[in-house]
Design a protein around this motif. Structure first.
Motif, mmCIF file in Angstrom:
data_model
loop_
_atom_site.group_PDB
_atom_site.id
_atom_site.type_symbol
_atom_site.label_atom_id
_atom_site.label_comp_id
_atom_site.label_asym_id
_atom_site.label_seq_id
_atom_site.Cartn_x
_atom_site.Cartn_y
_atom_site.Cartn_z
ATOM 1 N N PRO A 10 0.724 -1.266 -0.196
ATOM 2 C CA PRO A 10 -0.074 0.317 0.104
ATOM 3 C C PRO A 10 0.884 1.337 0.070
ATOM 4 O O PRO A 10 2.040 1.255 0.616
ATOM 5 C CB PRO A 10 -0.887 -0.118 1.211
ATOM 6 C CG PRO A 10 0.361 -0.690 2.287
ATOM 7 C CD PRO A 10 0.991 -1.755 1.209
ATOM 8 N N THR A 12 0.815 5.999 -1.066
ATOM 9 C CA THR A 12 0.250 7.024 -1.943
ATOM 10 C C THR A 12 0.616 7.111 -3.124
ATOM 11 O O THR A 12 -0.064 7.592 -4.107
ATOM 12 C CB THR A 12 0.371 8.368 -0.924
ATOM 13 O OG1 THR A 12 0.029 8.292 0.666
ATOM 14 C CG2 THR A 12 -0.334 9.530 -1.609
ATOM 15 N N LEU A 39 -3.753 4.718 -2.252
ATOM 16 C CA LEU A 39 -4.735 5.358 -1.300
ATOM 17 C C LEU A 39 -5.510 6.383 -1.931
ATOM 18 O O LEU A 39 -4.833 7.007 -2.411
ATOM 19 C CB LEU A 39 -3.857 5.914 -0.040
ATOM 20 C CG LEU A 39 -4.496 6.617 1.134
ATOM 21 C CD1 LEU A 39 -5.537 5.627 1.891
ATOM 22 C CD2 LEU A 39 -3.910 7.380 2.058
ATOM 23 N N LYS A 44 -2.949 14.084 3.195
ATOM 24 C CA LYS A 44 -2.164 15.026 2.479
ATOM 25 C C LYS A 44 -2.825 15.619 1.231
ATOM 26 O O LYS A 44 -3.623 14.620 0.338
ATOM 27 C CB LYS A 44 -0.729 14.307 1.923
ATOM 28 C CG LYS A 44 -0.132 13.478 3.235
ATOM 29 C CD LYS A 44 1.098 12.769 2.417
ATOM 30 C CE LYS A 44 1.355 11.646 3.321
ATOM 31 N NZ LYS A 44 1.962 10.637 2.413
ATOM 32 N N PHE A 72 -7.584 2.103 -2.987
ATOM 33 C CA PHE A 72 -8.516 1.989 -1.684
ATOM 34 C C PHE A 72 -8.584 3.023 -0.946
ATOM 35 O O PHE A 72 -7.737 4.039 -1.043
ATOM 36 C CB PHE A 72 -7.939 0.689 -0.816
ATOM 37 C CG PHE A 72 -6.621 1.056 -0.074
ATOM 38 C CD1 PHE A 72 -5.457 1.560 -0.402
ATOM 39 C CD2 PHE A 72 -6.856 1.456 1.225
ATOM 40 C CE1 PHE A 72 -4.250 2.191 0.331
ATOM 41 C CE2 PHE A 72 -5.930 1.665 1.932
ATOM 42 C CZ PHE A 72 -4.774 1.929 1.680
ATOM 43 N N GLY A 74 -10.428 3.934 3.500
ATOM 44 C CA GLY A 74 -10.716 3.362 4.616
ATOM 45 C C GLY A 74 -9.338 2.673 5.103
ATOM 46 O O GLY A 74 -8.410 3.147 4.880
ATOM 47 N N LEU A 75 -9.576 1.736 5.999
ATOM 48 C CA LEU A 75 -8.696 1.079 6.688
ATOM 49 C C LEU A 75 -7.870 0.172 5.730
ATOM 50 O O LEU A 75 -8.304 -0.722 5.218
ATOM 51 C CB LEU A 75 -9.126 0.483 7.956
ATOM 52 C CG LEU A 75 -9.506 1.519 9.270
ATOM 53 C CD1 LEU A 75 -10.093 0.579 10.302
ATOM 54 C CD2 LEU A 75 -8.441 2.310 9.499
ATOM 55 N N LEU A 76 -6.491 0.176 6.086
ATOM 56 C CA LEU A 76 -5.813 -0.953 5.221
ATOM 57 C C LEU A 76 -6.008 -2.540 5.607
ATOM 58 O O LEU A 76 -6.151 -3.508 4.913
ATOM 59 C CB LEU A 76 -4.207 -0.678 5.655
ATOM 60 C CG LEU A 76 -3.131 -1.513 4.904
ATOM 61 C CD1 LEU A 76 -3.443 -1.564 3.415
ATOM 62 C CD2 LEU A 76 -1.800 -1.087 5.252
ATOM 63 N N ARG A 90 6.285 -3.241 2.847
ATOM 64 C CA ARG A 90 6.686 -1.744 2.794
ATOM 65 C C ARG A 90 8.108 -1.430 2.717
ATOM 66 O O ARG A 90 9.025 -2.158 3.249
ATOM 67 C CB ARG A 90 6.036 -1.006 4.147
ATOM 68 C CG ARG A 90 4.717 -1.247 4.387
ATOM 69 C CD ARG A 90 4.010 0.202 3.513
ATOM 70 N NE ARG A 90 4.164 1.348 4.422
ATOM 71 C CZ ARG A 90 4.100 2.480 3.914
ATOM 72 N NH1 ARG A 90 3.451 2.610 2.540
ATOM 73 N NH2 ARG A 90 4.470 3.607 4.365
ATOM 74 N N PHE A 100 7.725 5.084 11.933
ATOM 75 C CA PHE A 100 6.559 5.286 11.420
ATOM 76 C C PHE A 100 6.055 4.015 11.020
ATOM 77 O O PHE A 100 4.722 3.602 11.152
ATOM 78 C CB PHE A 100 6.549 6.302 10.124
ATOM 79 C CG PHE A 100 5.178 6.103 9.301
ATOM 80 C CD1 PHE A 100 4.057 6.955 9.996
ATOM 81 C CD2 PHE A 100 5.334 5.652 8.138
ATOM 82 C CE1 PHE A 100 2.927 6.956 9.249
ATOM 83 C CE2 PHE A 100 3.657 5.680 7.350
ATOM 84 C CZ PHE A 100 2.623 6.209 7.855
ATOM 85 N N MET A 104 2.747 1.894 12.321
ATOM 86 C CA MET A 104 1.690 1.440 11.678
ATOM 87 C C MET A 104 1.311 0.031 11.768
ATOM 88 O O MET A 104 0.335 -0.593 11.875
ATOM 89 C CB MET A 104 1.964 1.678 9.963
ATOM 90 C CG MET A 104 0.745 1.739 9.248
ATOM 91 S SD MET A 104 1.218 2.532 7.791
ATOM 92 C CE MET A 104 1.951 1.332 6.665
ATOM 93 N N ALA A 107 -0.311 -0.580 15.291
ATOM 94 C CA ALA A 107 -1.749 -0.361 15.169
ATOM 95 C C ALA A 107 -2.540 -1.297 14.213
ATOM 96 O O ALA A 107 -3.610 -1.807 14.789
ATOM 97 C CB ALA A 107 -1.778 1.024 14.548
ATOM 98 N N ASN A 108 -2.033 -1.500 13.242
ATOM 99 C CA ASN A 108 -2.875 -2.557 12.157
ATOM 100 C C ASN A 108 -2.945 -4.045 13.047
ATOM 101 O O ASN A 108 -3.940 -4.853 12.786
ATOM 102 C CB ASN A 108 -2.094 -2.622 10.974
ATOM 103 C CG ASN A 108 -2.217 -1.379 9.950
ATOM 104 O OD1 ASN A 108 -3.486 -0.875 10.028
ATOM 105 N ND2 ASN A 108 -1.515 -1.135 9.411
HETATM 106 O O1 PNS Z 1 2.830 5.878 0.934
HETATM 107 P P1 PNS Z 1 2.609 6.161 2.490
HETATM 108 O O2 PNS Z 1 1.951 7.561 2.329
HETATM 109 O O3 PNS Z 1 3.579 6.395 3.209
HETATM 110 O O4 PNS Z 1 1.414 5.066 2.690
HETATM 111 C C1 PNS Z 1 0.815 5.221 3.889
HETATM 112 C C2 PNS Z 1 -0.476 4.160 3.959
HETATM 113 C C3 PNS Z 1 -1.383 4.407 2.568
HETATM 114 C C4 PNS Z 1 0.113 2.957 3.854
HETATM 115 C C5 PNS Z 1 -1.138 4.682 5.136
HETATM 116 O O5 PNS Z 1 -1.621 5.935 5.242
HETATM 117 C C6 PNS Z 1 -2.558 3.596 5.301
HETATM 118 O O6 PNS Z 1 -2.502 2.401 5.252
HETATM 119 N N1 PNS Z 1 -3.615 4.395 5.163
HETATM 120 C C7 PNS Z 1 -4.902 3.787 5.307
HETATM 121 C C8 PNS Z 1 -5.668 4.091 6.745
HETATM 122 C C9 PNS Z 1 -5.275 3.103 7.793
HETATM 123 O O7 PNS Z 1 -5.427 1.801 7.455
HETATM 124 N N2 PNS Z 1 -4.556 3.881 8.736
HETATM 125 C C10 PNS Z 1 -4.298 2.833 9.823
HETATM 126 C C11 PNS Z 1 -2.978 2.416 9.721
HETATM 127 S S1 PNS Z 1 -1.917 3.013 11.183
#
Ligand code: PNS
Length: 172
Positions: A10, A12, A39, A44, A72, A74-76, A90, A100, A104, A107-108
């Motif tokens: 995943p 941006t 995303l 941003k 996509f 919403g939530l990953l 990633r 970061f 992430m 949290a996931n």
């Molecule tokens: O390329 P990026 O901007 O670092 O990607 C970030 C991304 C898209 C992987 C992250 O923002 C994401 O998963 N967003 C979806 C919302 C989500 O699930 N957030 C909770 C994760 S902490």
């Protein structure tokens, strides 16, 4: 029944860089199917729409049949469930990325215990390539050919040429 191992990459991708491309090409060798998930609603402000970003990803990875590009929102973890994924991949460029990514991943994992993260260290020669540097260089008409796949250079430059002409008109 044969199990299809799906991983999700995943991001941006605003725009896709050679660093992203390297991670995708390596990740595809670790699974049967790689879903590159663009995303839609980034907090941003993006330079390219989700459709444009996904098109660029598709163009750059079109030679890999195991790659599927989706947009996509919403939530990953919801996408992870829908795709029946076994891991999210990633890229890691630096220690600052790690913080970061670790947050992430944690949290996931809280949201979905089956969630796994696969962090791939990026190629050292691409460690300082980022979408924001590409946008910055392109916005001044600089050479981005070492930073992004050749097939999408024209699209990126086209966006910023238009913006520069508009800015010049406003400044004159
Ligand atoms: O390329 P990026 O901007 O670092 O990607 C970030 C991304 C898209 C992987 C992250 O923002 C994401 O998963 N967003 C979806 C919302 C989500 O699930 N957030 C909770 C994760 S902490």
């Amino acid at each position: 029944m044969i199990e299809v191992r799906t991983m999700i990459y995943p991001g941006t991708f605003d725009p896709l860089t050679n660093g992203h491309l390297d991670i995708a090409r390596r990740a595809v060798r670790l699974c049967d199917r790689l879903v590159v998930a663009v995303l839609i609603n980034s907090a941003k402000q993006t330079a390219f729409s989700a459709a444009e970003r996904a098109d660029m990803v598709q163009i750059a990875l079109q030679d890999l049949p195991a790659v599927h590009v989706v947009r996509f929102d919403g939530l990953l973890v919801d996408l992870y469930r829908r795709e029946g994924a076994c891991a999210v991949v990633r890229g890691l460029r630096s220690e600052s990325d790690f913080r970061f990514e670790a947050e992430m991943a944690a949290a996931n994992k809280l949201l979905l215990p089956a969630y796994e993260t696969c962090l791939l260290p990026c190629r050292i020669d691409l460690a300082f390539t980022s979408s924001s540097i590409v946008r910055e260089v392109a916005s001044f008409g600089g050479d981005i050919s070492g930073m992004v796949p050749a097939a999408i250079i024209g699209r990126i430059q086209g966006r910023f040429v238009g913006r520069r002409s508009q800015q010049k008109l406003e400044d004159d």
